[in-house]
Design an enzyme around this catalytic site. Structure first.
Site, PDB file in Angstrom:
ATOM      1  N   LYS A  20      -3.476   9.646   2.637  1.00  0.00           N
ATOM      2  CA  LYS A  20      -3.520   8.947   3.923  1.00  0.00           C
ATOM      3  C   LYS A  20      -2.414   7.899   3.983  1.00  0.00           C
ATOM      4  CE  LYS A  20      -6.875   5.176   3.150  1.00  0.00           C
ATOM      5  NZ  LYS A  20      -6.109   4.030   3.666  1.00  0.00           N
ATOM      6  N   SER A  21      -2.116   7.255   2.847  1.00  0.00           N
ATOM      7  CA  SER A  21      -1.065   6.239   2.827  1.00  0.00           C
ATOM      8  C   SER A  21       0.288   6.846   3.170  1.00  0.00           C
ATOM      9  CB  SER A  21      -1.009   5.582   1.444  1.00  0.00           C
ATOM     10  OG  SER A  21      -2.222   4.933   1.143  1.00  0.00           O
ATOM     11  N   ARG A  25       2.678   6.432   6.824  1.00  0.00           N
ATOM     12  CA  ARG A  25       4.101   6.090   6.761  1.00  0.00           C
ATOM     13  C   ARG A  25       4.945   7.189   7.395  1.00  0.00           C
ATOM     14  NH1 ARG A  25       1.377   3.431   3.030  1.00  0.00           N
ATOM     15  NH2 ARG A  25       2.211   1.514   2.077  1.00  0.00           N
ATOM     16  N   ARG A 119     -10.509  -8.557   9.466  1.00  0.00           N
ATOM     17  CA  ARG A 119      -9.460  -8.574   8.442  1.00  0.00           C
ATOM     18  C   ARG A 119      -8.274  -9.420   8.924  1.00  0.00           C
ATOM     19  NH1 ARG A 119      -8.863  -2.541   5.984  1.00  0.00           N
ATOM     20  NH2 ARG A 119      -7.512  -3.682   4.535  1.00  0.00           N
ATOM     21  N   SER A 165      -0.151  -6.012   0.553  1.00  0.00           N
ATOM     22  CA  SER A 165       1.135  -5.311   0.580  1.00  0.00           C
ATOM     23  C   SER A 165       1.419  -4.707   1.946  1.00  0.00           C
ATOM     24  CB  SER A 165       1.146  -4.205  -0.473  1.00  0.00           C
ATOM     25  OG  SER A 165       0.224  -3.171  -0.155  1.00  0.00           O
ATOM     26  N   GLN A 166       0.357  -4.409   2.699  1.00  0.00           N
ATOM     27  CA  GLN A 166       0.557  -3.807   4.023  1.00  0.00           C
ATOM     28  C   GLN A 166       1.358  -4.733   4.935  1.00  0.00           C
ATOM     29  OE1 GLN A 166      -3.483  -3.108   5.193  1.00  0.00           O
ATOM     30  NE2 GLN A 166      -3.799  -1.470   3.717  1.00  0.00           N
ATOM     31  N   ASP A 313      -7.648  -0.188  -4.628  1.00  0.00           N
ATOM     32  CA  ASP A 313      -8.555   0.804  -4.056  1.00  0.00           C
ATOM     33  C   ASP A 313      -9.391   1.507  -5.119  1.00  0.00           C
ATOM     34  OD1 ASP A 313      -7.732   0.240  -1.499  1.00  0.00           O
ATOM     35  OD2 ASP A 313      -6.276   1.875  -1.399  1.00  0.00           O
ATOM     36  N   ARG A 344     -15.237  -5.642  -1.893  1.00  0.00           N
ATOM     37  CA  ARG A 344     -15.635  -4.578  -2.815  1.00  0.00           C
ATOM     38  C   ARG A 344     -16.106  -5.109  -4.162  1.00  0.00           C
ATOM     39  NH1 ARG A 344     -10.695  -0.528  -0.956  1.00  0.00           N
ATOM     40  NH2 ARG A 344     -11.839   0.412   0.775  1.00  0.00           N
TER      41      ARG A 344
END
Length: 431
Positions: A20-21, A25, A119, A165-166, A313, A344
């Protein structure tokens, strides 16, 4: 939906979905490209679909078929969207789209589901504002979406704390499209998740754009006047998703082969394989054929410290593996793990403890004394896909039945997870 799992053994060969990452992108850079790009093996889960819809709202024309997306890009000039951009549950899409919208000659409204609306995005938006973007957060005293953002981005220096990092990636991507002769420099106070930023830089290169990075990962540089060029790309299997059947097999009397893997992928979660091997797992890495061969049911012994800086993750599923293994596992550098779809660290501590695990946590660490006999319980996943899958996997070796609430959220990152596990012999009932 509930997923009810019981003791299981997995058999056979299978391939997990595309990353998905990488999908996010790929489609958002194809949006910015000149010409028609082809993305093979995109991930069709909820997060991939969020990026797909955002790209369309920003001016891409996309045709889907069974194995690829064909994207006609906007040539570096995204359209002011005619509607709100709803990123649903995708934090990555939220960050990337926020950056892209700083190129607009106008404004976009970006929001998401309940989790996205909790978030924080202000650090990225403040950094974009240092470079000329204009933004408004719609709720007073809140750092989270909904937000309104527009351009125009220009060169200069901006600053980020680094826990997400996003946010760095969200600025890198549009920075290449500022005017020629200008440069964007991003200074990161406390670098985290560096492999995901490297993934962004690698995908920028696939589309013809170059970004620089300092040796200590504290500074990133992008020269303006560049152009994204159409490309034909392939999305490899998602190492974050691979971790779930991998731990499931290691902790049960299983024999499986996971195919379709790229061992050169920069995604940090491939380190999960080496972590499990260090615990004593019988895993063969066939780098030539791109597969993992796993013989499960072995006794594991941990007594290791795992720095989660680059693999946040993986915390939920590694916590399950650590609870199975004998010895003490210490997870460190966890502050950024607490601001994902859920906290988490706290959630895994609470839910695994209910099942009989011995866990202690601090603000930035988790210590698990493994080897305890676990039992099934009713688990609140908090609608967090990685919690739901990790606790379903825990049910494969726990006594009794594990019942995971909001199990459907697994589709965010691993569409078809339950069907794939059932096809390999897992005892799962969906209710």
């Amino acid at each position: 939906m509930y997923a009810v799992s019981g003791k299981s053994a997995l058999q056979g060969e299978f391939t997990v979905p595309g990353s998905k990452s990488q999908t996010i992108r790929a489609v958002l850079m194809a949006l910015l490209a000149e010409g028609k790009s082809v993305i093979h093996n995109p991930q069709y889960g909820n997060d991939g679909q969020s990026a797909y819809r955002a790209a369309e709202l920003l001016g891409a024309k996309i045709v889907k078929n069974d194995s690829a997306w064909i994207v006609q890009g906007c040539g570096g000039i995204p359209s002011v969207p005619e509607n709100i951009i709803d990123t649903v549950n995708s934090g990555t899409t939220t960050s990337f789209v926020s950056g892209i919208c700083s190129l607009l000659d106008g404004y976009a409204v970006i929001t998401g589901d309940e989790q996205i609306r909790r978030r924080p995005v202000r650090p990225e938006l403040d950094a974009l504002a240092e470079l000329g973007a204009v933004y408004f957060i719609t709720r007073k005293g809140c750092d989270c979406p909904p937000v309104v953002i527009g351009g125009k981005l220009h060169g200069g220096k901006c600053h980020l704390p680094g826990y997400n990092s996003q946010h760095v990636s969200g600025i890198l991507v549009p920075a290449a499209l500022i005017p020629s002769g200008e440069t964007v420099e991003i200074e990161v106070a406390d670098p985290r998740e560096e492999s995901y930023i490297q993934m962004t830089i690698d995908w920028m290169k696939k589309y013809g754009v170059i970004a620089g990075i300092s040796d200590n990962h504290r500074f990133y540089y992008v020269a303006g006047g560049q152009k994204y060029k159409a490309a034909e790309t392939w999305v490899s299997s998602d190492w974050s998703a691979v971790a779930f059947p991998l731990v499931a097999a290691v902790c049960t009397d299983s024999d499986i082969v996971i195919n379709g893997l790229n061992f050169n992928d920069p995604q940090g979660d491939k380190r999960v394989v080496d972590i499990l091997i260090s615990m004593g797992a019988d895993i063969v890495k066939d780098t030539i054929a791109g597969r993992l061969i796993v013989h499960g049911g072995k006794s594991l012994n941990s007594n290791i410290e795992i720095n989660m800086n680059d693999i946040p993750d993986a915390l939920p599923v590694l916590a399950v593996a650590a609870s199975y293994a004998g010895g003490e596992t210490r997870f460190t550098t966890l502050a950024h793990v607490r601001i994902k779809e859920s906290d988490r660290v706290a959630v895994m501590c609470e839910e695994l403890s209910k099942c009989g695990a011995d866990i202690r946590i601090t603000d930035d660490s988790m210590i698990i004394r493994g080897g305890k006999r676990l039992h099934g319980e009713i688990i609140d996943s908090r609608q967090d896909h990685r919690i739901a899958m990790a606790m379903t996997v825990c049910g494969f070796f726990a006594d009794g039945r594990m019942t995971v609430q909001y199990a459907e959220c697994a589709d965010v990152s691993f569409p078809g997870f339950y069907d794939l596990m059932k096809s390999a012999g897992a005892d799962i009932q969906l209710q």
